[in-house]
Motif scaffolding. Structure first.
Motif, PDB file in Angstrom:
ATOM      1  N   GLN A 119       0.891  -1.090  -0.003  1.00 19.84           N
ATOM      2  CA  GLN A 119       0.051  -0.025  -0.133  1.00 19.84           C
ATOM      3  C   GLN A 119       0.878   1.187  -0.024  1.00 19.84           C
ATOM      4  O   GLN A 119       0.633   2.080  -0.685  1.00 19.84           O
ATOM      5  CB  GLN A 119      -1.103   0.108   1.193  1.00 19.84           C
ATOM      6  CG  GLN A 119      -1.856   1.166   1.076  1.00 19.84           C
ATOM      7  CD  GLN A 119      -3.062   1.267   2.701  1.00 19.84           C
ATOM      8  OE1 GLN A 119      -2.828   0.137   3.306  1.00 19.84           O
ATOM      9  NE2 GLN A 119      -3.701   2.271   2.589  1.00 19.84           N
ATOM     10  N   ALA A 120       1.934   1.337   0.727  1.00 26.25           N
ATOM     11  CA  ALA A 120       2.905   2.385   1.167  1.00 26.25           C
ATOM     12  C   ALA A 120       3.536   2.585  -0.425  1.00 26.25           C
ATOM     13  O   ALA A 120       3.831   3.629  -0.980  1.00 26.25           O
ATOM     14  CB  ALA A 120       3.790   2.220   1.811  1.00 26.25           C
ATOM     15  N   ILE A 179       3.481   5.663  -3.252  1.00 23.53           N
ATOM     16  CA  ILE A 179       4.872   6.407  -3.941  1.00 23.53           C
ATOM     17  C   ILE A 179       4.617   6.319  -5.341  1.00 23.53           C
ATOM     18  O   ILE A 179       5.058   7.259  -5.949  1.00 23.53           O
ATOM     19  CB  ILE A 179       6.029   5.788  -3.377  1.00 23.53           C
ATOM     20  CG1 ILE A 179       6.124   5.735  -1.596  1.00 23.53           C
ATOM     21  CG2 ILE A 179       7.196   6.145  -3.918  1.00 23.53           C
ATOM     22  CD1 ILE A 179       7.265   4.980  -1.239  1.00 23.53           C
ATOM     23  N   GLN A 180       4.241   5.132  -5.948  1.00 19.42           N
ATOM     24  CA  GLN A 180       3.937   4.969  -7.349  1.00 19.42           C
ATOM     25  C   GLN A 180       3.281   5.999  -7.766  1.00 19.42           C
ATOM     26  O   GLN A 180       3.240   6.483  -8.777  1.00 19.42           O
ATOM     27  CB  GLN A 180       3.681   3.409  -7.486  1.00 19.42           C
ATOM     28  CG  GLN A 180       3.395   3.317  -8.975  1.00 19.42           C
ATOM     29  CD  GLN A 180       4.712   3.045  -9.745  1.00 19.42           C
ATOM     30  OE1 GLN A 180       5.772   3.480  -9.566  1.00 19.42           O
ATOM     31  NE2 GLN A 180       4.462   2.631 -10.848  1.00 19.42           N
ATOM     32  N   SER A 181       1.928   6.261  -7.214  1.00 24.56           N
ATOM     33  CA  SER A 181       1.075   7.421  -7.510  1.00 24.56           C
ATOM     34  C   SER A 181       1.715   8.787  -7.566  1.00 24.56           C
ATOM     35  O   SER A 181       1.294   9.273  -8.546  1.00 24.56           O
ATOM     36  CB  SER A 181      -0.146   7.379  -6.529  1.00 24.56           C
ATOM     37  OG  SER A 181      -1.208   8.107  -6.976  1.00 24.56           O
ATOM     38  N   ARG A 182       2.607   9.030  -6.846  1.00 26.65           N
ATOM     39  CA  ARG A 182       3.139  10.295  -6.779  1.00 26.65           C
ATOM     40  C   ARG A 182       4.125  10.216  -8.012  1.00 26.65           C
ATOM     41  O   ARG A 182       4.221  11.368  -8.461  1.00 26.65           O
ATOM     42  CB  ARG A 182       4.133  10.382  -5.371  1.00 26.65           C
ATOM     43  CG  ARG A 182       3.215  10.959  -4.109  1.00 26.65           C
ATOM     44  CD  ARG A 182       4.009  11.393  -3.076  1.00 26.65           C
ATOM     45  NE  ARG A 182       5.498  11.233  -3.080  1.00 26.65           N
ATOM     46  CZ  ARG A 182       6.123  10.452  -2.070  1.00 26.65           C
ATOM     47  NH1 ARG A 182       5.359   9.832  -1.035  1.00 26.65           N
ATOM     48  NH2 ARG A 182       7.333  10.429  -2.072  1.00 26.65           N
ATOM     49  N   ILE A 193       9.834   0.805  -7.930  1.00 18.04           N
ATOM     50  CA  ILE A 193       9.004   0.372  -6.949  1.00 18.04           C
ATOM     51  C   ILE A 193       8.031  -0.652  -7.686  1.00 18.04           C
ATOM     52  O   ILE A 193       7.876  -1.575  -6.893  1.00 18.04           O
ATOM     53  CB  ILE A 193       7.946   1.713  -7.047  1.00 18.04           C
ATOM     54  CG1 ILE A 193       8.579   3.005  -6.309  1.00 18.04           C
ATOM     55  CG2 ILE A 193       6.672   1.479  -6.377  1.00 18.04           C
ATOM     56  CD1 ILE A 193       7.816   4.329  -6.514  1.00 18.04           C
ATOM     57  N   LEU A 194       8.040  -0.737  -9.056  1.00 19.59           N
ATOM     58  CA  LEU A 194       7.318  -2.014  -9.676  1.00 19.59           C
ATOM     59  C   LEU A 194       8.124  -2.977  -9.106  1.00 19.59           C
ATOM     60  O   LEU A 194       7.574  -4.318  -8.976  1.00 19.59           O
ATOM     61  CB  LEU A 194       7.141  -1.707 -10.921  1.00 19.59           C
ATOM     62  CG  LEU A 194       6.251  -0.733 -11.397  1.00 19.59           C
ATOM     63  CD1 LEU A 194       5.993  -0.416 -13.019  1.00 19.59           C
ATOM     64  CD2 LEU A 194       4.777  -1.051 -10.976  1.00 19.59           C
ATOM     65  N   LYS A 195       9.403  -3.237  -9.082  1.00 18.39           N
ATOM     66  CA  LYS A 195      10.359  -4.341  -8.873  1.00 18.39           C
ATOM     67  C   LYS A 195       9.933  -4.773  -7.458  1.00 18.39           C
ATOM     68  O   LYS A 195      10.032  -5.966  -7.079  1.00 18.39           O
ATOM     69  CB  LYS A 195      11.642  -4.016  -9.072  1.00 18.39           C
ATOM     70  CG  LYS A 195      12.365  -3.981 -10.412  1.00 18.39           C
ATOM     71  CD  LYS A 195      13.667  -3.710 -10.551  1.00 18.39           C
ATOM     72  CE  LYS A 195      14.146  -3.495 -11.946  1.00 18.39           C
ATOM     73  NZ  LYS A 195      15.621  -2.856 -12.020  1.00 18.39           N
ATOM     74  N   LYS A 196       9.611  -3.935  -6.566  1.00 15.13           N
ATOM     75  CA  LYS A 196       9.276  -4.218  -5.090  1.00 15.13           C
ATOM     76  C   LYS A 196       7.987  -4.624  -5.046  1.00 15.13           C
ATOM     77  O   LYS A 196       7.557  -5.269  -3.791  1.00 15.13           O
ATOM     78  CB  LYS A 196       9.574  -3.024  -4.179  1.00 15.13           C
ATOM     79  CG  LYS A 196      11.233  -2.907  -4.182  1.00 15.13           C
ATOM     80  CD  LYS A 196      11.677  -1.865  -3.039  1.00 15.13           C
ATOM     81  CE  LYS A 196      11.288  -2.748  -1.774  1.00 15.13           C
ATOM     82  NZ  LYS A 196      12.290  -2.349  -0.705  1.00 15.13           N
ATOM     83  N   LEU A 197       7.034  -4.372  -6.029  1.00 11.52           N
ATOM     84  CA  LEU A 197       5.563  -4.792  -5.574  1.00 11.52           C
ATOM     85  C   LEU A 197       5.268  -6.250  -5.819  1.00 11.52           C
ATOM     86  O   LEU A 197       5.872  -7.113  -6.813  1.00 11.52           O
ATOM     87  CB  LEU A 197       4.645  -3.905  -6.531  1.00 11.52           C
ATOM     88  CG  LEU A 197       4.394  -2.373  -5.920  1.00 11.52           C
ATOM     89  CD1 LEU A 197       3.677  -1.754  -7.048  1.00 11.52           C
ATOM     90  CD2 LEU A 197       3.664  -2.591  -4.794  1.00 11.52           C
TER      91      LEU A 197
END
Length: 95
Positions: free
Chosen positions: A42-43, A47-50, A91-95
């Motif tokens: 969720q966090a 961040i991805q949205s920002r 970020i995508l790699k961490k999701l």
């Protein structure tokens, strides 16, 4: 030439060129820290949205600078977009 180089309206843009904008570098460091410290998906999604908002905003600034033929500003926008895109990919790699 090393790295990726673009030519736009006679302006050479080396997308691997080191950025010396301390504000951008600080912002990117803070984003990367936020990504590393994110407690959950969720966090990371927040961040991805920002990052998406930053990319859209900077893309608009690029288009405006390009229309005004302010190529220095357009190059700066391209560099910012490159950093935001890389952060988004992390970020995508961490999701």
């Amino acid at each position: 030439m090393d790295g990726f180089v673009s030519w736009v309206k006679g302006v050479v843009v080396d997308e691997e060129q080191t950025v010396s904008d301390p504000e951008l570098l600080t912002e990117i460091m803070e984003i990367r820290e936020s990504v590393e410290e994110a407690p959950d998906s969720q966090a990371l999604n927040q961040i991805q949205s920002r990052m998406k908002e930053k990319l859209e905003e900077t893309s608009g600034s690029f288009a405006d600078a390009f229309r005004r033929r302010n190529f220095d500003e357009a190059v700066t926008c391209m560099q910012r977009m490159t950093y935001y895109q890389r952060a988004s990919e992390e970020i995508l790699k961490k999701l």
